[in-house]
Design a protein around this motif. Structure first.
Motif, PDB file in Angstrom:
ATOM      1  N   VAL A   1       1.001  -1.282  -0.037  1.00 27.94           N
ATOM      2  CA  VAL A   1       0.063   0.044   0.019  1.00 27.94           C
ATOM      3  C   VAL A   1       0.904   1.083  -0.038  1.00 27.94           C
ATOM      4  CG1 VAL A   1      -1.948   0.979   1.081  1.00 27.94           C
ATOM      5  CG2 VAL A   1      -1.607  -1.230   1.421  1.00 27.94           C
ATOM      6  N   PRO A   2       1.057   1.702  -1.261  1.00 31.23           N
ATOM      7  CA  PRO A   2       1.676   3.114  -1.220  1.00 31.23           C
ATOM      8  C   PRO A   2       0.986   4.327  -0.676  1.00 31.23           C
ATOM      9  CG  PRO A   2       1.981   2.175  -3.506  1.00 31.23           C
ATOM     10  CD  PRO A   2       0.867   1.238  -2.504  1.00 31.23           C
ATOM     11  N   VAL A   3       1.525   5.080   0.187  1.00 32.38           N
ATOM     12  CA  VAL A   3       0.908   6.173   0.726  1.00 32.38           C
ATOM     13  C   VAL A   3       1.672   7.609   0.547  1.00 32.38           C
ATOM     14  CG1 VAL A   3      -0.648   4.744   2.120  1.00 32.38           C
ATOM     15  CG2 VAL A   3       1.609   5.542   3.269  1.00 32.38           C
ATOM     16  N   HIS A   4       1.194   8.509   0.491  1.00 25.72           N
ATOM     17  CA  HIS A   4       1.556   9.942   0.317  1.00 25.72           C
ATOM     18  C   HIS A   4       0.653  10.734   0.760  1.00 25.72           C
ATOM     19  CE1 HIS A   4       4.209  13.348  -0.816  1.00 25.72           C
ATOM     20  NE2 HIS A   4       3.230  13.850  -1.415  1.00 25.72           N
TER      21      HIS A   4
ATOM     22  N   VAL B   1      -1.465  -5.416  -4.471  1.00 31.84           N
ATOM     23  CA  VAL B   1      -1.297  -4.169  -4.552  1.00 31.84           C
ATOM     24  C   VAL B   1      -2.541  -3.262  -4.285  1.00 31.84           C
ATOM     25  CG1 VAL B   1      -0.522  -2.149  -5.843  1.00 31.84           C
ATOM     26  CG2 VAL B   1       0.901  -4.425  -6.019  1.00 31.84           C
ATOM     27  N   MET B   2      -2.583  -2.602  -3.607  1.00 37.47           N
ATOM     28  CA  MET B   2      -3.845  -1.595  -3.281  1.00 37.47           C
ATOM     29  C   MET B   2      -3.775  -0.004  -3.163  1.00 37.47           C
ATOM     30  SD  MET B   2      -6.058  -4.042  -0.900  1.00 37.47           S
ATOM     31  CE  MET B   2      -7.553  -3.247  -1.092  1.00 37.47           C
TER      32      MET B   2
ATOM     33  N   GLN C   1     -10.426   3.620  -3.213  1.00 44.35           N
ATOM     34  CA  GLN C   1     -11.037   3.331  -4.537  1.00 44.35           C
ATOM     35  C   GLN C   1     -10.830   1.896  -5.174  1.00 44.35           C
ATOM     36  OE1 GLN C   1      -9.089   7.011  -6.420  1.00 44.35           O
ATOM     37  NE2 GLN C   1     -11.216   7.290  -7.105  1.00 44.35           N
ATOM     38  N   ASP C   2     -10.159   1.224  -4.533  1.00 41.14           N
ATOM     39  CA  ASP C   2     -10.025  -0.315  -4.664  1.00 41.14           C
ATOM     40  C   ASP C   2     -10.817  -1.226  -3.698  1.00 41.14           C
ATOM     41  OD1 ASP C   2      -8.172   0.414  -6.586  1.00 41.14           O
ATOM     42  OD2 ASP C   2      -6.368   0.272  -5.402  1.00 41.14           O
ATOM     43  N   PRO C   3     -11.791  -1.649  -4.214  1.00 42.00           N
ATOM     44  CA  PRO C   3     -12.869  -2.208  -3.272  1.00 42.00           C
ATOM     45  C   PRO C   3     -12.301  -3.306  -2.519  1.00 42.00           C
ATOM     46  CG  PRO C   3     -13.817  -1.895  -5.350  1.00 42.00           C
ATOM     47  CD  PRO C   3     -12.301  -1.662  -5.530  1.00 42.00           C
ATOM     48  N   PRO C   4     -12.068  -3.157  -1.128  1.00 43.73           N
ATOM     49  CA  PRO C   4     -11.391  -4.295  -0.259  1.00 43.73           C
ATOM     50  C   PRO C   4     -12.473  -5.653  -0.466  1.00 43.73           C
ATOM     51  CG  PRO C   4     -11.521  -2.419   0.730  1.00 43.73           C
ATOM     52  CD  PRO C   4     -12.331  -2.146  -0.115  1.00 43.73           C
TER      53      PRO C   4
END
Length: 313
Positions: A14-17, A97-98, A103-106
């Motif tokens: 999970v990339p985060v910024h 990858v999420m 916006q990517d439904p778990p």
């Protein structure tokens, strides 16, 4: 592959910024579907040089849950670097990858993993079936990118495809073997091959916060994708050069023949300036296209690391 006594592990990359508003919501959403996933889940958050409280939240989450891991970059290296770092850090038998904004439904995760675990597919990805809620201009340009990219590249991109996917360890290792600096993951996921299935879903808005992807950043990302997976622009420039050269030869012959027949000189300043501007524009365009490819080569030859980690756990 796991042993009989060891459960299979699904690693979430999970990339985060600057996602302080979404991390806890995302974590809870995964907990809600955790029991439906037939594997043990661990988290690999990649903090891409955030300037808000993202890193503090990840530290607290990691202290609370031993399955939560994170890597914090020394600065902002971009989402592509975050994806690569996450795939490097992921140790699971399967890797997903999420995006953290949901916006990517778990809820699709159990079905995606089940398809991959069955052995019928090496990866199960997702694609947006529509673009409701997105600006019409942005949607149009996105659709045109996929359309023309598939025409000029041998790597086929699925229209509306997201980075959200579940992959086998074998496929992840193949992606990691491509350690190029100029990365375009959507193309890389396709280029490595492997049998992939796509699940459509209706477009979703961010659950909180604001996106860091502006129209300009998406445009630059699209250009990187074209440069990385197609040499067609160079071919077009070659044909433009041949075309303008041929026109100039014909125009020169016409001027010489007319001068010999009529023996008069014609001023023709407007037409001359127009021709000069046209040819000059073609030359500048050609140099720009060639320069973009040279820039990509230049960045690759430096062999700089894709990212630099400042802190990890």
């Amino acid at each position: 592959m796991p042993t009989e006594n060891k459960p299979e592990v699904l690693s979430l990359v999970v990339p985060v910024h600057n996602e302080e508003d979404t991390i806890d919501i995302f974590y809870q959403a995964i907990q809600d579907v955790k029991n439906q996933v037939k594997a043990e889940i661990d988290f690999h958050f990649i903090d891409d040089g955030s300037t808000d409280s993202t890193l503090s939240i990840l530290r607290k989450l990691s202290d609370k849950d031993s399955h939560v891991h994170y890597v914090s970059f020394s600065r902002n290296f971009g989402k592509e670097a975050g994806l690569y770092a996450g795939l490097e850090q992921a140790t699971g038998d399967y890797v997903a990858v999420m995006d953290v904004d949901l916006q990517d439904p778990p809820e699709l995760l159990p079905e995606m993993l089940k398809e991959v675990q069955s052995g019928d597919y090496d990866a199960v990805g997702t694609r947006r079936a529509d673009r409701k809620g997105e600006a019409k201009v942005r949607s149009w340009f996105s659709a045109q990118f996929y359309k023309w990219m598939n025409k000029i590249s041998q790597t086929h991109l699925v229209d509306g495809a997201r980075d959200y996917r579940v992959m086998t360890r074998q496929m992840v290792n193949a992606i990691l073997a491509m350690s190029e600096n100029q990365r375009f993951s959507k193309g890389i996921f396709t280029w490595v091959g492997f049998k992939t299935k796509y699940i459509p879903f209706e477009n979703r808005e961010r659950v909180a916060g604001n996106t860091s992807w502006s129209f300009w950043s998406l445009t630059k990302y699209a250009i990187e994708g074209i440069v990385s997976f197609s040499t067609m622009p160079l071919t077009i420039v070659t044909f433009l050069g041949m075309f303008t050269f041929g026109i100039s030869i014909l125009a020169g012959m016409f001027i010489v023949i007319r001068a010999l027949i009529s023996n008069t000189s014609v001023a023709g300043w407007p037409s001359m300036v127009t021709i000069m501007l046209f040819i000059g524009g073609i030359q500048m365009l050609s140099l720009g296209v060639i320069g973009r490819y040279i820039a990509a080569i230049f960045m690759e030859t430096k062999r700089r690391p894709i990212y630099i980690a400042k802190e990890e756990k």
